[in-house]
Design a protein around this motif. Structure first.
Motif, PDB file in Angstrom:
ATOM      1  N   TYR A 165      -0.613   1.417   5.406  1.00 40.38           N
ATOM      2  CA  TYR A 165      -0.063   1.530   3.717  1.00 40.38           C
ATOM      3  C   TYR A 165      -0.075   2.812   3.105  1.00 40.38           C
ATOM      4  O   TYR A 165       0.866   3.560   2.627  1.00 40.38           O
ATOM      5  CB  TYR A 165      -0.882  -0.431   2.982  1.00 40.38           C
ATOM      6  CG  TYR A 165      -0.014  -1.437   3.939  1.00 40.38           C
ATOM      7  CD1 TYR A 165       0.713  -1.486   4.359  1.00 40.38           C
ATOM      8  CD2 TYR A 165      -1.395  -2.171   4.387  1.00 40.38           C
ATOM      9  CE1 TYR A 165       2.043  -2.853   4.684  1.00 40.38           C
ATOM     10  CE2 TYR A 165      -0.476  -3.356   4.988  1.00 40.38           C
ATOM     11  CZ  TYR A 165       1.031  -3.784   5.272  1.00 40.38           C
ATOM     12  OH  TYR A 165       0.763  -4.531   6.031  1.00 40.38           O
ATOM     13  N   THR A 179      -3.268   5.398  -6.812  1.00 41.51           N
ATOM     14  CA  THR A 179      -2.694   3.797  -6.316  1.00 41.51           C
ATOM     15  C   THR A 179      -3.794   3.813  -5.062  1.00 41.51           C
ATOM     16  O   THR A 179      -4.583   4.666  -4.373  1.00 41.51           O
ATOM     17  CB  THR A 179      -1.070   3.781  -5.955  1.00 41.51           C
ATOM     18  OG1 THR A 179      -1.386   2.447  -4.925  1.00 41.51           O
ATOM     19  CG2 THR A 179      -1.282   5.010  -5.237  1.00 41.51           C
ATOM     20  N   ASN A 190      -4.353  -1.789  -5.568  1.00 40.77           N
ATOM     21  CA  ASN A 190      -2.846  -2.758  -3.769  1.00 40.77           C
ATOM     22  C   ASN A 190      -4.439  -3.927  -2.986  1.00 40.77           C
ATOM     23  O   ASN A 190      -5.032  -3.870  -3.787  1.00 40.77           O
ATOM     24  CB  ASN A 190      -3.220  -1.806  -3.302  1.00 40.77           C
ATOM     25  CG  ASN A 190      -2.042  -0.344  -3.466  1.00 40.77           C
ATOM     26  OD1 ASN A 190      -0.891  -1.054  -3.515  1.00 40.77           O
ATOM     27  ND2 ASN A 190      -2.650   0.488  -3.855  1.00 40.77           N
ATOM     28  N   PRO A 191      -3.675  -4.055  -2.383  1.00 44.45           N
ATOM     29  CA  PRO A 191      -4.333  -6.219  -2.047  1.00 44.45           C
ATOM     30  C   PRO A 191      -5.626  -5.117  -1.382  1.00 44.45           C
ATOM     31  O   PRO A 191      -5.609  -4.634  -0.504  1.00 44.45           O
ATOM     32  CB  PRO A 191      -3.140  -6.268  -0.789  1.00 44.45           C
ATOM     33  CG  PRO A 191      -2.374  -6.721  -1.897  1.00 44.45           C
ATOM     34  CD  PRO A 191      -2.132  -4.526  -2.144  1.00 44.45           C
ATOM     35  N   GLY A 192      -6.871  -5.892  -1.499  1.00 46.47           N
ATOM     36  CA  GLY A 192      -7.706  -5.891  -0.977  1.00 46.47           C
ATOM     37  C   GLY A 192      -9.265  -4.617  -1.880  1.00 46.47           C
ATOM     38  O   GLY A 192      -9.615  -4.270  -1.765  1.00 46.47           O
ATOM     39  N   THR A 193      -8.131  -4.228  -2.858  1.00 50.11           N
ATOM     40  CA  THR A 193      -8.891  -3.241  -3.535  1.00 50.11           C
ATOM     41  C   THR A 193      -8.798  -3.425  -5.139  1.00 50.11           C
ATOM     42  O   THR A 193     -10.174  -3.095  -5.628  1.00 50.11           O
ATOM     43  CB  THR A 193      -8.198  -1.945  -4.185  1.00 50.11           C
ATOM     44  OG1 THR A 193      -7.043  -2.068  -4.630  1.00 50.11           O
ATOM     45  CG2 THR A 193      -8.002  -1.251  -2.375  1.00 50.11           C
ATOM     46  N   ALA A 194      -8.899  -4.897  -4.952  1.00 53.67           N
ATOM     47  CA  ALA A 194      -9.733  -5.242  -6.565  1.00 53.67           C
ATOM     48  C   ALA A 194     -11.191  -5.191  -6.671  1.00 53.67           C
ATOM     49  O   ALA A 194     -12.457  -5.412  -5.969  1.00 53.67           O
ATOM     50  CB  ALA A 194      -9.250  -7.509  -6.693  1.00 53.67           C
ATOM     51  N   HIS A 236      -3.005  -4.497 -10.705  1.00 56.15           N
ATOM     52  CA  HIS A 236      -3.019  -5.626  -9.898  1.00 56.15           C
ATOM     53  C   HIS A 236      -1.829  -5.829  -9.073  1.00 56.15           C
ATOM     54  O   HIS A 236      -0.581  -6.764  -9.291  1.00 56.15           O
ATOM     55  CB  HIS A 236      -3.206  -7.116  -9.552  1.00 56.15           C
ATOM     56  CG  HIS A 236      -5.452  -6.438  -9.719  1.00 56.15           C
ATOM     57  ND1 HIS A 236      -6.014  -7.619  -8.738  1.00 56.15           N
ATOM     58  CD2 HIS A 236      -5.684  -6.938 -11.191  1.00 56.15           C
ATOM     59  CE1 HIS A 236      -7.661  -7.036  -9.336  1.00 56.15           C
ATOM     60  NE2 HIS A 236      -6.987  -6.532 -11.000  1.00 56.15           N
ATOM     61  N   ALA A 237      -1.234  -5.109  -8.161  1.00 54.58           N
ATOM     62  CA  ALA A 237      -0.055  -5.191  -7.319  1.00 54.58           C
ATOM     63  C   ALA A 237      -0.003  -4.155  -5.948  1.00 54.58           C
ATOM     64  O   ALA A 237      -0.632  -3.310  -5.313  1.00 54.58           O
ATOM     65  CB  ALA A 237       1.408  -4.415  -8.191  1.00 54.58           C
ATOM     66  N   CYS A 238       1.422  -4.233  -5.682  1.00 49.70           N
ATOM     67  CA  CYS A 238       1.361  -3.611  -3.969  1.00 49.70           C
ATOM     68  C   CYS A 238       2.041  -2.402  -4.187  1.00 49.70           C
ATOM     69  O   CYS A 238       3.174  -2.681  -5.124  1.00 49.70           O
ATOM     70  CB  CYS A 238       1.673  -4.526  -2.796  1.00 49.70           C
ATOM     71  SG  CYS A 238       1.997  -3.347  -1.655  1.00 49.70           S
ATOM     72  N   THR A 239       1.640  -1.212  -4.350  1.00 52.66           N
ATOM     73  CA  THR A 239       2.554  -0.234  -4.225  1.00 52.66           C
ATOM     74  C   THR A 239       4.147  -0.303  -4.271  1.00 52.66           C
ATOM     75  O   THR A 239       5.148   0.314  -4.221  1.00 52.66           O
ATOM     76  CB  THR A 239       2.405   1.371  -4.798  1.00 52.66           C
ATOM     77  OG1 THR A 239       0.657   1.150  -5.470  1.00 52.66           O
ATOM     78  CG2 THR A 239       2.769   2.294  -4.610  1.00 52.66           C
ATOM     79  N   TYR A 250      -6.261   2.766  -2.033  1.00 54.70           N
ATOM     80  CA  TYR A 250      -6.115   2.217  -0.608  1.00 54.70           C
ATOM     81  C   TYR A 250      -7.992   2.293  -0.440  1.00 54.70           C
ATOM     82  O   TYR A 250      -7.593   2.517   1.178  1.00 54.70           O
ATOM     83  CB  TYR A 250      -5.534   3.229   0.439  1.00 54.70           C
ATOM     84  CG  TYR A 250      -3.642   2.749  -0.634  1.00 54.70           C
ATOM     85  CD1 TYR A 250      -3.351   1.201   0.147  1.00 54.70           C
ATOM     86  CD2 TYR A 250      -3.105   3.394  -0.848  1.00 54.70           C
ATOM     87  CE1 TYR A 250      -1.761   1.245  -0.387  1.00 54.70           C
ATOM     88  CE2 TYR A 250      -2.170   3.258  -1.474  1.00 54.70           C
ATOM     89  CZ  TYR A 250      -1.595   1.655  -0.937  1.00 54.70           C
ATOM     90  OH  TYR A 250      -0.428   1.445  -0.830  1.00 54.70           O
TER      91      TYR A 250
END
Length: 118
Positions: free
Chosen positions: A15, A59, A85-89, A106-109, A61
């Motif tokens: 991603y 952003t 991005n998802p999985g990075t919180a 909290h979002a997906c770029t 990853y």
């Protein structure tokens, strides 16, 4: 203003790679930072914690367990926001960002770009 992609990779199935290309295709300037050598979307992947200025957005990853080494560097960079991005919180990094006046998103770029919310 620049977007720094932390966790950049030349692997076209990741991603971070897709995001780099979509950011450039939408007219945004990027800085790639990661552990893999190479280039993405015409920008070399830098290693470590390079000196970068005028970064608006970071952003992420990189997963939470690998983020701590970047805390001071990110805070010194003073971006306007960090996109988790998802999985990075990471509550620890989010609190640090808040304490330094940096917005945590909290979002997906990729979704943000596709829906004109970037």
């Amino acid at each position: 203003m620049k977007t720094l992609i932390l966790g950049a990779t030349p692997n076209s199935s990741r991603y971070a790679y897709i995001a780099a290309n979509r950011l450039v295709n939408s007219g945004r300037e990027i800085v790639n930072v990661g552990i893999k050598e190479g280039a993405v979307a015409g920008a070399e992947i830098l290693s470590g914690t390079p000196k970068v200025v005028d970064v608006d957005t970071v952003t992420l990853y990189v997963g939470p367990r690998n983020q701590a080494q970047y805390y001071d560097w990110l805070m010194d960079m003073k971006p306007r926001r960090i996109i988790f991005n998802p999985g990075t919180a990471n509550p620890e990094l989010e609190q640090l960002a808040e304490d330094n006046g940096i917005q945590s998103v909290h979002a997906c770029t990729l979704v943000m770009l596709a829906s004109d919310q970037y």
